[in-house]
Design an enzyme around this catalytic site. Structure first.
Site, PDB file in Angstrom:
ATOM      1  N   ARG A 133      40.092   7.496  41.616  1.00 33.46           N
ATOM      2  CA  ARG A 133      40.514   7.728  40.234  1.00 33.46           C
ATOM      3  C   ARG A 133      39.525   6.924  39.390  1.00 33.46           C
ATOM      4  NH1 ARG A 133      46.558   9.070  40.080  1.00 33.46           N
ATOM      5  NH2 ARG A 133      46.276  11.317  40.297  1.00 33.46           N
ATOM      6  N   PRO A 134      38.627   7.588  38.657  1.00 33.43           N
ATOM      7  CA  PRO A 134      37.444   6.930  38.094  1.00 33.43           C
ATOM      8  C   PRO A 134      37.688   6.051  36.871  1.00 33.43           C
ATOM      9  CG  PRO A 134      37.487   9.224  37.449  1.00 33.43           C
ATOM     10  CD  PRO A 134      38.641   9.025  38.388  1.00 33.43           C
ATOM     11  N   CYS A 135      38.416   4.956  37.078  1.00 40.19           N
ATOM     12  CA  CYS A 135      38.643   4.018  35.982  1.00 40.19           C
ATOM     13  C   CYS A 135      37.350   3.339  35.544  1.00 40.19           C
ATOM     14  CB  CYS A 135      39.702   2.989  36.367  1.00 40.19           C
ATOM     15  SG  CYS A 135      39.368   2.128  37.902  1.00 40.19           S
ATOM     16  N   HIS A 136      36.323   3.377  36.394  1.00 44.60           N
ATOM     17  CA  HIS A 136      35.030   2.788  36.032  1.00 44.60           C
ATOM     18  C   HIS A 136      34.332   3.574  34.929  1.00 44.60           C
ATOM     19  CE1 HIS A 136      34.245   5.715  39.258  1.00 44.60           C
ATOM     20  NE2 HIS A 136      33.076   5.924  38.656  1.00 44.60           N
TER      21      HIS A 136
END
Length: 185
Positions: A133-136
């Protein structure tokens, strides 16, 4: 239900993966954490069972992602969180590879007021599925690399891998490839 775990080496260090077995086949991925990640388990819980086989699809996809060969994950997910956090985490899935958005843009995409950036930031920081889950891909409004549970250096490495690190002085919408981030809503 049974929780299984394994570890894998990555550019971020040794990742700890856990998943829930709810029948035959691969586990539903529950967590992916990096060494020193704020708020995450450093070691598996006592009742988790070491079994890499049900987590093989996650390992294969993460390996392909880190090799620059995969731009979107296709895994069954089973993160634990509140309804609000799930809305934010689901909105993370819509941020395209190689782009970034601001916390305010993510709030709007999740159906929240752009003024809810602190609550959104808390949900992003609590994301149990690092990288998947691309929180970056979420940046400060002024394009700064803010708030990443695995550390800002890890965030920078992931964005560099994706070619989505904003250049100095640009906003989060201006990605390295020169195109604005697509609108999420």
């Amino acid at each position: 239900m049974t929780t299984v775990f394994t570890t894998m080496e990555s550019p971020l260090g040794r990742l700890l993966l856990s998943g829930v077995l709810d029948g035959d086949g691969p586990a539903a991925l529950a967590t992916v954490t990096a060494p020193g990640q704020k708020g995450a388990l450093a070691e598996p819980a006592d009742d988790w069972i070491h079994d890499p086989e049900p987590l093989a699809p996650a390992i294969d996809q993460l390996t392909a992602y880190f090799a620059g060969e995969l731009t979107a994950f296709d895994l069954r997910l089973a993160p634990v969180g509140t309804e609000f956090r799930h809305r934010i985490w689901n909105a993370l899935d819509d941020i395209p590879y190689g782009t970034t958005v601001t916390y305010g843009e993510l709030a709007r995409a999740a159906g929240q007021s752009p003024r809810a950036v602190r609550a959104v930031g808390g949900a992003v920081g609590a994301n149990p599925l690092l990288v998947v889950r691309p929180c970056h891909r979420v940046m400060g409004a002024n394009g700064t690399l803010t708030g990443f549970a695995a550390g800002v250096d890890s965030k920078r490495r992931l964005l560099e891998l994706e070619g989505g690190l904003p250049e100095a002085g640009s906003t989060a919408r201006e990605v390295r490839r020169g195109a604005p981030a697509p609108t999420l809503f």
